[in-house]
Enzyme design. Structure first.
Site, PDB file in Angstrom:
ATOM      1  N   GLU A 134      42.588  25.791  73.919  1.00  0.00           N
ATOM      2  CA  GLU A 134      41.924  24.842  74.803  1.00  0.00           C
ATOM      3  C   GLU A 134      41.839  25.396  76.230  1.00  0.00           C
ATOM      4  O   GLU A 134      42.709  26.140  76.659  1.00  0.00           O
ATOM      5  CB  GLU A 134      42.682  23.497  74.794  1.00  0.00           C
ATOM      6  CG  GLU A 134      44.130  23.610  75.256  1.00  0.00           C
ATOM      7  CD  GLU A 134      44.928  22.321  75.059  1.00  0.00           C
ATOM      8  OE1 GLU A 134      45.677  21.981  75.988  1.00  0.00           O
ATOM      9  OE2 GLU A 134      44.817  21.675  74.006  1.00  0.00           O
ATOM     10  N   HIS A 168      43.447  16.668  76.116  1.00  0.00           N
ATOM     11  CA  HIS A 168      44.867  16.921  76.422  1.00  0.00           C
ATOM     12  C   HIS A 168      45.327  16.037  77.584  1.00  0.00           C
ATOM     13  O   HIS A 168      45.730  16.522  78.648  1.00  0.00           O
ATOM     14  CB  HIS A 168      45.097  18.394  76.743  1.00  0.00           C
ATOM     15  CG  HIS A 168      46.537  18.795  76.597  1.00  0.00           C
ATOM     16  ND1 HIS A 168      46.926  20.108  76.384  1.00  0.00           N
ATOM     17  CD2 HIS A 168      47.693  18.077  76.638  1.00  0.00           C
ATOM     18  CE1 HIS A 168      48.248  20.169  76.294  1.00  0.00           C
ATOM     19  NE2 HIS A 168      48.729  18.944  76.453  1.00  0.00           N
ATOM     20  N   GLY A 228      47.760  13.545  77.171  1.00  0.00           N
ATOM     21  CA  GLY A 228      48.953  12.835  76.751  1.00  0.00           C
ATOM     22  C   GLY A 228      49.850  12.391  77.886  1.00  0.00           C
ATOM     23  O   GLY A 228      50.432  11.309  77.843  1.00  0.00           O
ATOM     24  N   ILE A 235      59.547  11.908  71.398  1.00  0.00           N
ATOM     25  CA  ILE A 235      58.181  11.406  71.272  1.00  0.00           C
ATOM     26  C   ILE A 235      57.933  10.867  69.870  1.00  0.00           C
ATOM     27  O   ILE A 235      57.325   9.809  69.696  1.00  0.00           O
ATOM     28  CB  ILE A 235      57.165  12.501  71.641  1.00  0.00           C
ATOM     29  CG1 ILE A 235      57.317  12.880  73.117  1.00  0.00           C
ATOM     30  CG2 ILE A 235      55.741  12.037  71.351  1.00  0.00           C
ATOM     31  CD1 ILE A 235      56.471  14.059  73.553  1.00  0.00           C
ATOM     32  N   ALA A 284      50.842  17.252  69.957  1.00  0.00           N
ATOM     33  CA  ALA A 284      51.882  18.244  70.237  1.00  0.00           C
ATOM     34  C   ALA A 284      51.262  19.507  70.822  1.00  0.00           C
ATOM     35  O   ALA A 284      51.123  19.640  72.043  1.00  0.00           O
ATOM     36  CB  ALA A 284      52.665  18.541  68.955  1.00  0.00           C
ATOM     37  N   ARG A 285      50.876  20.439  69.965  1.00  0.00           N
ATOM     38  CA  ARG A 285      50.210  21.670  70.378  1.00  0.00           C
ATOM     39  C   ARG A 285      49.168  22.032  69.333  1.00  0.00           C
ATOM     40  O   ARG A 285      49.374  21.865  68.125  1.00  0.00           O
ATOM     41  CB  ARG A 285      51.210  22.829  70.545  1.00  0.00           C
ATOM     42  CG  ARG A 285      52.020  22.767  71.834  1.00  0.00           C
ATOM     43  CD  ARG A 285      51.142  23.010  73.059  1.00  0.00           C
ATOM     44  NE  ARG A 285      51.880  23.074  74.311  1.00  0.00           N
ATOM     45  CZ  ARG A 285      52.095  22.052  75.122  1.00  0.00           C
ATOM     46  NH1 ARG A 285      51.641  20.850  74.785  1.00  0.00           N
ATOM     47  NH2 ARG A 285      52.764  22.215  76.246  1.00  0.00           N
TER      48      ARG A 285
END
Length: 311
Positions: A257, A275, A277, A148, A227-228
């Site tokens: 989240e 979120h 993505g 990514i 990412a996180r």
């Protein structure tokens, strides 16, 4: 899941699906697991640290519909002899697209611009206010130059950005895309007008982007995260955004989240996404089929292609 994925699951396995698409609690998942040999979960299933130890002995594999697996304990799974697989590769482009959306949206004020139009405040604009920031010609620092990260770099180069990165090791050959490698995260930061977080969430990276790290970024830098959420310390980022130390942020992921720190909602210089993505039909379908491929090979006695645990 996507209809084609559900049809294939039903054709290959004696499967219990979730047609209502509702969030199941720990006890319900454990109860259903007693009559099954495997589980197909997602990163949205936050079942807690006691989940894997409480699984019945019938469960032999967990396929997670995600690249990240911080919602599962690999050591706990290995201790119980449970295989765990994920879905790398197929969501690279979709996630990289979102990273560029966050870079552009945060820099050019997409969130406040949208609100001005919706709230009929367009007339408040002048030649000098409000304004966003340039992207072209700026330095993009990438934390994590995996699939990514490389896809983000490729896209950012098309916008005239200069690429810097930090990973555990340098990327070789054409995959480096002419980017400058920094052996430490600390060395990357002063070279990052924009910082894109693309590394995995691990014990080493959680909380890595803290107040000390943010202070090393150039004044007026912009941070984006696909990412996180737990890689970033929320309090430190919110303080930096509120003080103007950072110009803006673009966030698709958050710690805890969907119960995010409510202070994010009060900041005009944050571009927020829920979120998404990997949220395209093609990507979500490919992820589902990757889960099925892993399950199919495991139950055939073969090593799954995306195995995270010891074989």
């Amino acid at each position: 899941m996507m209809p084609d994925v559900e049809r294939r699951i039903a054709s290959l396995f004696a499967a219990t699906l979730n047609p209502e698409d509702r969030q199941m609690g720990l006890e319900e998942v454990l109860d259903k697991a007693r009559s099954h040999d495997g589980l197909l979960l997602t990163s949205f299933d936050k079942l807690g640290p006691n989940f894997i130890p409480a699984l019945p002995p019938s469960i032999r594999i967990i396929a997670t519909h995600s690249v990240g697996y911080d919602h599962l304990s690999i050591p706990q799974a290995e201790a119980k002899g449970i295989a765990v697989t994920n879905t790398p590769g197929v969501l690279t482009d979709a996630t990289a697209d979102i990273a560029l959306l966050l870079i552009l949206g945060a820099a050019r004020g997409a969130s406040w611009g949208d609100r001005m139009v919706r709230e009929n405040r367009w007339g408040e604009t002048t030649l000098i206010s409000p304004m966003g920031l340039d992207v072209s010609g700026k330095r993009l620092g990438i934390l994590g130059m995996g699939r990514i990260g490389q896809a983000v770099a490729k896209r950012a180069r098309a916008f005239g950005m200069t690429i810097h990165y930090h990973s555990r090791r340098p990327v070789s050959g054409e995959d480096a895309l002419g980017a400058t490698y920094h052996a430490s995260f600390e060395a990357l930061l002063p070279n990052s007008d924009f910082l894109s977080i693309n590394c995995a969430s691990t014990p080493e990276t959680r909380g890595m982007v803290n107040a000390v790290a943010l202070a090393r970024l150039p004044d007026g830098a912009i941070l984006v995260n696909t990412a996180r959420g737990d890689i970033v310390e929320d309090a430190a980022l919110i303080d930096a955004l509120g003080s103007g130390r950072l110009a803006a942020a673009g966030l698709d992921v958050f710690k805890g989240e969907p119960a995010i720190d409510p202070r994010y909602r009060t900041l005009d210089n944050v571009f927020l996404l829920p979120h998404i993505g990997s949220a395209t039909p093609g990507t979500r379908s490919a992820m589902g089929h990757k889960c099925i491929d892993n399950l199919k090979q495991f139950f055939a006695g073969e090593k799954p292609p995306d195995l995270l645990t010891t074989w």
